[in-house]
Scaffold this motif. Sequence first.
Motif, PDB file in Angstrom:
ATOM      1  N   ASP A  34       0.833  -1.211   0.000  1.00 38.83           N
ATOM      2  CA  ASP A  34       0.000   0.000   0.000  1.00 38.83           C
ATOM      3  C   ASP A  34       0.865   1.259   0.000  1.00 38.83           C
ATOM      4  OD1 ASP A  34      -2.270  -1.557   0.009  1.00 38.83           O
ATOM      5  OD2 ASP A  34      -2.675  -1.308   2.156  1.00 38.83           O
ATOM      6  N   GLU A  35       1.950   1.215   0.764  1.00 43.49           N
ATOM      7  CA  GLU A  35       2.875   2.351   0.779  1.00 43.49           C
ATOM      8  C   GLU A  35       3.452   2.610  -0.603  1.00 43.49           C
ATOM      9  OE1 GLU A  35       5.060   2.742   5.130  1.00 43.49           O
ATOM     10  OE2 GLU A  35       6.227   2.332   3.338  1.00 43.49           O
ATOM     11  N   ILE A  36       3.891   1.541  -1.234  1.00 44.62           N
ATOM     12  CA  ILE A  36       4.522   1.692  -2.543  1.00 44.62           C
ATOM     13  C   ILE A  36       3.531   2.247  -3.554  1.00 44.62           C
ATOM     14  CG2 ILE A  36       5.566   0.429  -4.472  1.00 44.62           C
ATOM     15  CD1 ILE A  36       6.905  -1.400  -2.374  1.00 44.62           C
ATOM     16  N   SER A  40       3.284   6.283  -5.975  1.00 48.59           N
ATOM     17  CA  SER A  40       3.169   6.442  -7.433  1.00 48.59           C
ATOM     18  C   SER A  40       4.545   6.455  -8.107  1.00 48.59           C
ATOM     19  CB  SER A  40       2.398   7.725  -7.785  1.00 48.59           C
ATOM     20  OG  SER A  40       1.086   7.673  -7.282  1.00 48.59           O
ATOM     21  N   PRO A  41       5.336   5.412  -7.888  1.00 47.62           N
ATOM     22  CA  PRO A  41       6.678   5.394  -8.493  1.00 47.62           C
ATOM     23  C   PRO A  41       6.598   5.273 -10.011  1.00 47.62           C
ATOM     24  CG  PRO A  41       6.169   3.249  -7.577  1.00 47.62           C
ATOM     25  CD  PRO A  41       5.046   4.168  -7.161  1.00 47.62           C
ATOM     26  N   ARG A  42       7.679   5.634 -10.656  1.00 47.91           N
ATOM     27  CA  ARG A  42       7.772   5.490 -12.112  1.00 47.91           C
ATOM     28  C   ARG A  42       8.105   4.055 -12.494  1.00 47.91           C
ATOM     29  NH1 ARG A  42      11.398   5.956 -16.142  1.00 47.91           N
ATOM     30  NH2 ARG A  42      13.188   6.329 -14.777  1.00 47.91           N
ATOM     31  N   GLY A  43       8.623   3.281 -11.536  1.00 44.90           N
ATOM     32  CA  GLY A  43       8.954   1.895 -11.795  1.00 44.90           C
ATOM     33  C   GLY A  43       9.564   1.255 -10.561  1.00 44.90           C
ATOM     34  N   MET A  44       9.834  -0.043 -10.665  1.00 41.31           N
ATOM     35  CA  MET A  44      10.429  -0.802  -9.564  1.00 41.31           C
ATOM     36  C   MET A  44      11.513  -1.710 -10.110  1.00 41.31           C
ATOM     37  SD  MET A  44       8.683  -3.677  -7.044  1.00 41.31           S
ATOM     38  CE  MET A  44       7.679  -2.501  -6.129  1.00 41.31           C
ATOM     39  N   VAL A  45      12.630  -1.761  -9.388  1.00 44.80           N
ATOM     40  CA  VAL A  45      13.705  -2.718  -9.664  1.00 44.80           C
ATOM     41  C   VAL A  45      13.803  -3.640  -8.459  1.00 44.80           C
ATOM     42  CG1 VAL A  45      16.160  -3.057 -10.108  1.00 44.80           C
ATOM     43  CG2 VAL A  45      14.963  -1.109 -11.134  1.00 44.80           C
ATOM     44  N   VAL A  46      13.646  -4.939  -8.700  1.00 40.68           N
ATOM     45  CA  VAL A  46      13.687  -5.942  -7.641  1.00 40.68           C
ATOM     46  C   VAL A  46      14.945  -6.783  -7.780  1.00 40.68           C
ATOM     47  CG1 VAL A  46      12.440  -7.820  -6.516  1.00 40.68           C
ATOM     48  CG2 VAL A  46      11.174  -6.078  -7.760  1.00 40.68           C
ATOM     49  N   VAL A  47      15.588  -7.036  -6.651  1.00 39.86           N
ATOM     50  CA  VAL A  47      16.720  -7.959  -6.586  1.00 39.86           C
ATOM     51  C   VAL A  47      16.302  -9.104  -5.675  1.00 39.86           C
ATOM     52  CG1 VAL A  47      19.119  -8.251  -5.889  1.00 39.86           C
ATOM     53  CG2 VAL A  47      18.390  -6.099  -6.903  1.00 39.86           C
ATOM     54  N   SER A  48      16.369 -10.326  -6.174  1.00 37.49           N
ATOM     55  CA  SER A  48      15.891 -11.491  -5.431  1.00 37.49           C
ATOM     56  C   SER A  48      17.019 -12.459  -5.145  1.00 37.49           C
ATOM     57  CB  SER A  48      14.792 -12.183  -6.248  1.00 37.49           C
ATOM     58  OG  SER A  48      14.724 -13.566  -5.984  1.00 37.49           O
ATOM     59  N   GLY A  49      16.856 -13.201  -4.041  1.00 37.24           N
ATOM     60  CA  GLY A  49      17.839 -14.227  -3.701  1.00 37.24           C
ATOM     61  C   GLY A  49      17.817 -15.427  -4.623  1.00 37.24           C
ATOM     62  N   ALA A 130       0.053  -3.623 -10.861  1.00 34.91           N
ATOM     63  CA  ALA A 130       0.531  -2.317 -10.401  1.00 34.91           C
ATOM     64  C   ALA A 130       0.614  -1.341 -11.579  1.00 34.91           C
ATOM     65  CB  ALA A 130       1.905  -2.458  -9.752  1.00 34.91           C
ATOM     66  N   PRO A 131       0.339  -0.063 -11.319  1.00 37.30           N
ATOM     67  CA  PRO A 131       0.355   0.927 -12.409  1.00 37.30           C
ATOM     68  C   PRO A 131       1.754   1.425 -12.746  1.00 37.30           C
ATOM     69  CG  PRO A 131      -0.289   1.991 -10.375  1.00 37.30           C
ATOM     70  CD  PRO A 131      -0.129   0.521 -10.050  1.00 37.30           C
ATOM     71  N   PHE A 132       2.751   0.596 -12.523  1.00 39.27           N
ATOM     72  CA  PHE A 132       4.135   0.942 -12.857  1.00 39.27           C
ATOM     73  C   PHE A 132       4.849  -0.348 -13.261  1.00 39.27           C
ATOM     74  CE2 PHE A 132       3.642   0.531  -8.235  1.00 39.27           C
ATOM     75  CZ  PHE A 132       4.478  -0.539  -7.960  1.00 39.27           C
ATOM     76  N   PRO A 133       5.887  -0.247 -14.078  1.00 39.78           N
ATOM     77  CA  PRO A 133       6.611  -1.445 -14.520  1.00 39.78           C
ATOM     78  C   PRO A 133       7.496  -2.011 -13.418  1.00 39.78           C
ATOM     79  CG  PRO A 133       7.651   0.512 -15.407  1.00 39.78           C
ATOM     80  CD  PRO A 133       6.404   0.983 -14.728  1.00 39.78           C
ATOM     81  N   ILE A 134       7.718  -3.321 -13.504  1.00 40.76           N
ATOM     82  CA  ILE A 134       8.553  -4.037 -12.540  1.00 40.76           C
ATOM     83  C   ILE A 134       9.579  -4.849 -13.323  1.00 40.76           C
ATOM     84  CG2 ILE A 134       8.616  -5.769 -10.711  1.00 40.76           C
ATOM     85  CD1 ILE A 134       5.661  -5.038 -10.119  1.00 40.76           C
ATOM     86  N   GLY A 162      12.557   8.405  -9.496  1.00 40.19           N
ATOM     87  CA  GLY A 162      11.213   7.890  -9.255  1.00 40.19           C
ATOM     88  C   GLY A 162      11.100   6.383  -9.245  1.00 40.19           C
ATOM     89  N   ILE A 163      12.223   5.700  -9.033  1.00 39.38           N
ATOM     90  CA  ILE A 163      12.240   4.239  -9.063  1.00 39.38           C
ATOM     91  C   ILE A 163      12.384   3.699  -7.636  1.00 39.38           C
ATOM     92  CG2 ILE A 163      13.365   2.187  -9.984  1.00 39.38           C
ATOM     93  CD1 ILE A 163      12.050   4.042 -12.093  1.00 39.38           C
ATOM     94  N   VAL A 164      11.531   2.760  -7.286  1.00 34.05           N
ATOM     95  CA  VAL A 164      11.627   2.062  -6.004  1.00 34.05           C
ATOM     96  C   VAL A 164      12.531   0.843  -6.168  1.00 34.05           C
ATOM     97  CG1 VAL A 164      10.378   0.716  -4.272  1.00 34.05           C
ATOM     98  CG2 VAL A 164       9.388   2.821  -5.155  1.00 34.05           C
ATOM     99  N   VAL A 165      13.502   0.711  -5.288  1.00 37.48           N
ATOM    100  CA  VAL A 165      14.402  -0.447  -5.279  1.00 37.48           C
ATOM    101  C   VAL A 165      13.972  -1.374  -4.147  1.00 37.48           C
ATOM    102  CG1 VAL A 165      16.784  -1.234  -4.979  1.00 37.48           C
ATOM    103  CG2 VAL A 165      16.309   0.889  -6.242  1.00 37.48           C
TER     104      VAL A 165
END
Length: 266
Positions: A34-36, A40-49, A130-134, A162-165
């Motif tokens: 909900d926070e994310i 309204s970020p422009r996008g998200m970059v995820v790093v996974s184990g 989500a309304p932003f790319p991942i 504007g990118i959430v990491v």
Amino acid sequence: MPVYFVSHGGPNLLDDTEYPPNGAIASGLRAIGDEIKALSPRGMVVVSGHWEAGASSLQVSGIRAEPLIYDFYGFPASYYKQQFPHTVDPQLSQRVAELFKAQNVPIDTVARGLDHGAWVVLKKAGLANAPFPIIQLSLYKNESMDMHVQLGETLAELKKEGIVVVGSGMAVHNLRDLFGSRSTSLRSYVEPFDKQIEQAVLGPSSERKNGVLQLEQSKLLRQAHPTLEHLMPLHVAVGAAGDQSKATKMLEAYQVSMSWSCYRFD
């Protein structure tokens, strides 16, 4: 934009009986989602184990949409039919690649779907459609805490864009002890190691980087993490957050030989 470290569990995280919506884990992850969304970020970059590239090279996905990766075994058939609708952004993938190339880090852009270390926890957090790319970035295929902090430091520039990491791993992750015994009692190392992480992360921000690097010296490390790929996303998150950020513990929960601790850095 803030940076997050989340603990992701297995695909059974999506079972609302095992992880009910009003339970601590599900509600904590949903609060993060909900926070994310509110940011309204422009996008998200995820790093996974669950994605390691080369010992000194990386890979980044998102050049085109690809099917999800069901990289788990022995679960009911329904888990292999789960979907996580989302969009990708080739330009964001290229931007990530540019950042690492500027640091002389070899990196390839590849066609790859999200693995379960990314899509399962994001789905539980309510981020399907989500309304932003991942997109997803690999780890290095090594156990160097310092290199993974540096990986995060390279991503830090994205926050201004504007990118959430998001680093997705587990604060404590010992599958051998989870599945190798009938006992469901909490293992003796889980909470003490989790508190070592907490002390490193929530202490003075100027000392945070050194604090997470010092986890390498913990006598509990190899009990809490027989292999380190699920801890490395924490180091990535700390690097991306920088030493001027405030850290907040968003979730604390323990299960047998696992810690679900999650953090926000802003």
